[in-house]
Design an enzyme around this catalytic site. Structure first.
Site, short mmCIF file in Angstrom:
data_model
loop_
_atom_site.label_atom_id
_atom_site.label_comp_id
_atom_site.label_asym_id
_atom_site.label_seq_id
_atom_site.Cartn_x
_atom_site.Cartn_y
_atom_site.Cartn_z
N ASN A 253 0.88 -1.17 0.00
CA ASN A 253 0.00 0.00 0.00
C ASN A 253 0.91 1.22 0.00
O ASN A 253 1.45 1.60 1.04
CB ASN A 253 -0.90 -0.03 1.25
CG ASN A 253 -1.75 1.23 1.36
OD1 ASN A 253 -1.85 2.01 0.41
ND2 ASN A 253 -2.37 1.42 2.52
N TRP A 254 1.08 1.79 -1.19
CA TRP A 254 2.02 2.92 -1.30
C TRP A 254 1.48 4.20 -0.68
O TRP A 254 2.21 5.16 -0.50
CB TRP A 254 2.35 3.18 -2.77
CG TRP A 254 3.21 2.16 -3.43
CD1 TRP A 254 3.77 1.05 -2.85
CD2 TRP A 254 3.61 2.14 -4.81
NE1 TRP A 254 4.49 0.35 -3.79
CE2 TRP A 254 4.41 1.00 -5.00
CE3 TRP A 254 3.35 2.97 -5.90
CZ2 TRP A 254 4.97 0.67 -6.23
CZ3 TRP A 254 3.90 2.66 -7.13
CH2 TRP A 254 4.71 1.50 -7.29
N LYS A 255 0.16 4.24 -0.44
CA LYS A 255 -0.47 5.47 0.06
C LYS A 255 -0.17 6.63 -0.89
O LYS A 255 -0.05 6.42 -2.09
CB LYS A 255 -0.03 5.75 1.50
CG LYS A 255 -0.19 4.52 2.39
CD LYS A 255 -0.05 4.79 3.84
CE LYS A 255 -0.23 3.50 4.62
NZ LYS A 255 -0.22 3.69 6.06
N HIS B 222 -9.77 1.94 4.53
CA HIS B 222 -8.50 2.07 5.24
C HIS B 222 -8.67 3.08 6.38
O HIS B 222 -9.41 4.06 6.24
CB HIS B 222 -7.40 2.53 4.28
CG HIS B 222 -6.04 2.48 4.90
ND1 HIS B 222 -5.58 3.46 5.75
CD2 HIS B 222 -5.06 1.54 4.84
CE1 HIS B 222 -4.37 3.13 6.17
NE2 HIS B 222 -4.04 1.97 5.64
N GLU C 226 -6.93 5.43 7.38
CA GLU C 226 -6.64 6.82 7.01
C GLU C 226 -7.84 7.45 6.31
O GLU C 226 -8.12 8.64 6.46
CB GLU C 226 -5.36 6.88 6.16
CG GLU C 226 -4.14 6.68 7.04
CD GLU C 226 -2.97 5.98 6.37
OE1 GLU C 226 -2.91 5.92 5.14
OE2 GLU C 226 -2.11 5.48 7.12
N GLU D 233 -5.90 -4.11 10.56
CA GLU D 233 -4.86 -3.09 10.74
C GLU D 233 -5.18 -2.27 11.98
O GLU D 233 -5.97 -1.31 11.92
CB GLU D 233 -4.82 -2.16 9.52
CG GLU D 233 -4.47 -2.86 8.23
CD GLU D 233 -3.83 -1.91 7.23
OE1 GLU D 233 -2.75 -2.24 6.72
OE2 GLU D 233 -4.39 -0.82 6.98
N GLY E 213 2.17 2.70 10.71
CA GLY E 213 3.19 3.73 10.57
C GLY E 213 3.87 4.12 11.87
O GLY E 213 4.56 5.14 11.94
N SER F 47 2.97 -1.58 10.53
CA SER F 47 4.39 -1.67 10.86
C SER F 47 5.01 -3.03 10.53
O SER F 47 5.90 -3.51 11.26
CB SER F 47 4.64 -1.28 12.32
OG SER F 47 4.29 0.08 12.54
P1 PGA Z 1 2.53 0.67 7.59
O1 PGA Z 1 1.08 0.89 6.93
O2 PGA Z 1 3.07 -0.63 7.06
O3 PGA Z 1 3.34 1.86 7.12
O4 PGA Z 1 2.34 0.65 9.07
C1 PGA Z 1 0.22 -0.19 6.69
C2 PGA Z 1 -1.08 0.30 6.12
O5 PGA Z 1 -1.59 1.34 6.57
O6 PGA Z 1 -1.67 -0.33 5.19
#
Ligand code: PGA
Length: 246
Positions: A7-9, A93, A95, A164, A170, A209
């Site tokens: 997931n590059w975001k 997600h 976010e 998640e 993150g 993470s």
């Molecule tokens: P992360 O993000 O690996 O940077 O913690 C995972 C995600 O939000 O899909």
């Protein structure tokens, strides 16, 4: 098959996407026993789609809108993604939920649109730290799943789920593999309860993470069916090592 997804975001421009894929493909070309997925920004879908054709890497988007077409400035529909050769889309997600105010009802509409249009959604669920500390983890996750899947109870086999925990994303502070295992088992129990004909086709993947050092530990757990990797997927070599970590 296990699902290892990046997931590059909001990272990696279209030109950087080209460089990434040129480096990434040779590193994983011999991997046939697991599904590899890149969930890239909308702006990278076109170039990634061209470059991934005929390879062992699938293409995913990070969001989708639930209407089919019309006056929805800035939004992208299921058919637009399908037309580009996208096979998966991340839905709900954290976010999107916590920064953009997407609620469980919107997540449900998105899942309906995906299943109607033949795009496999990866539904994200997970508790915040305050919810975890209040002992609400299971309740929060069950509620998220039940609302997201309302009216879709018979289609549970057509989605994947990412667990998640919001506090692990993150943060450099992942869940323990044992904690993830317990929640994944619980998620599968909820799916079995929702759909009496459930065939067990939903992969429950862990995200939060994940890195080269812990990926293999998560994958040892019986109900961890894959990984959703954010930060550690931004470098093609690191992500290839995660793909091959088990
Ligand atoms: P992360 O993000 O690996 O940077 O913690 C995972 C995600 O939000 O899909």
């Amino acid at each position: 098959m296990k699902l290892i997804s990046a997931n590059w975001k909001m990272n990696i421009t279209p030109s950087q996407t080209k460089e990434y894929i040129i480096k990434f493909l040779p590193l994983i070309e011999d991997v046939k026993d697991r599904e590899i997925l890149l969930c890239v920004p909308y702006t990278s879908l076109c170039i990634a789609s061209e470059m991934l054709k005929g390879t062992n890497v699938k293409l995913g988007a990070q969001n989708v809108y639930y209407e089919q077409k019309g006056a929805f400035t800035g939004e992208i529909s299921v058919s637009m993604l399908k037309d580009l050769g996208v096979s998966y889309v991340i839905v709900g997600h954290s976010e999107r939920r916590w920064i953009f105010g997407e609620d469980d009802e919107a997540v449900n509409k998105k899942l309906v649109a995906c299943l109607d249009g033949g795009l496999r959604p990866i539904l994200c669920v997970g508790e915040r730290l305050d919810e975890r500390e209040a002992g609400l983890t299971y309740k929060v996750i069950e509620t998220q799943i039940r609302i997201a899947l309302s009216s879709l109870e018979n289609y549970t086999d057509m989605i994947d789920i990412a667990y998640e925990p919001v506090w692990a994303i993150g943060s450099g502070n992942p869940a323990t593999p044992e904690d993830a295992q317990a929640v994944h088992r619980f998620i599968k129990n909820v799916l079995e309860d929702l759909n009496k004909n459930y065939q067990g086709m939903t992969r429950v993947v862990y995200g939060g993470s994940v890195n080269v050092h812990n990926a293999g530990e998560f994958m040892k757990m019986p109900d961890v069916d894959g990984l959703l990797v954010g930060g550690a997927s931004l470098d093609p070599k690191t992500f290839s090592q995660i793909v091959k970590s088990f």
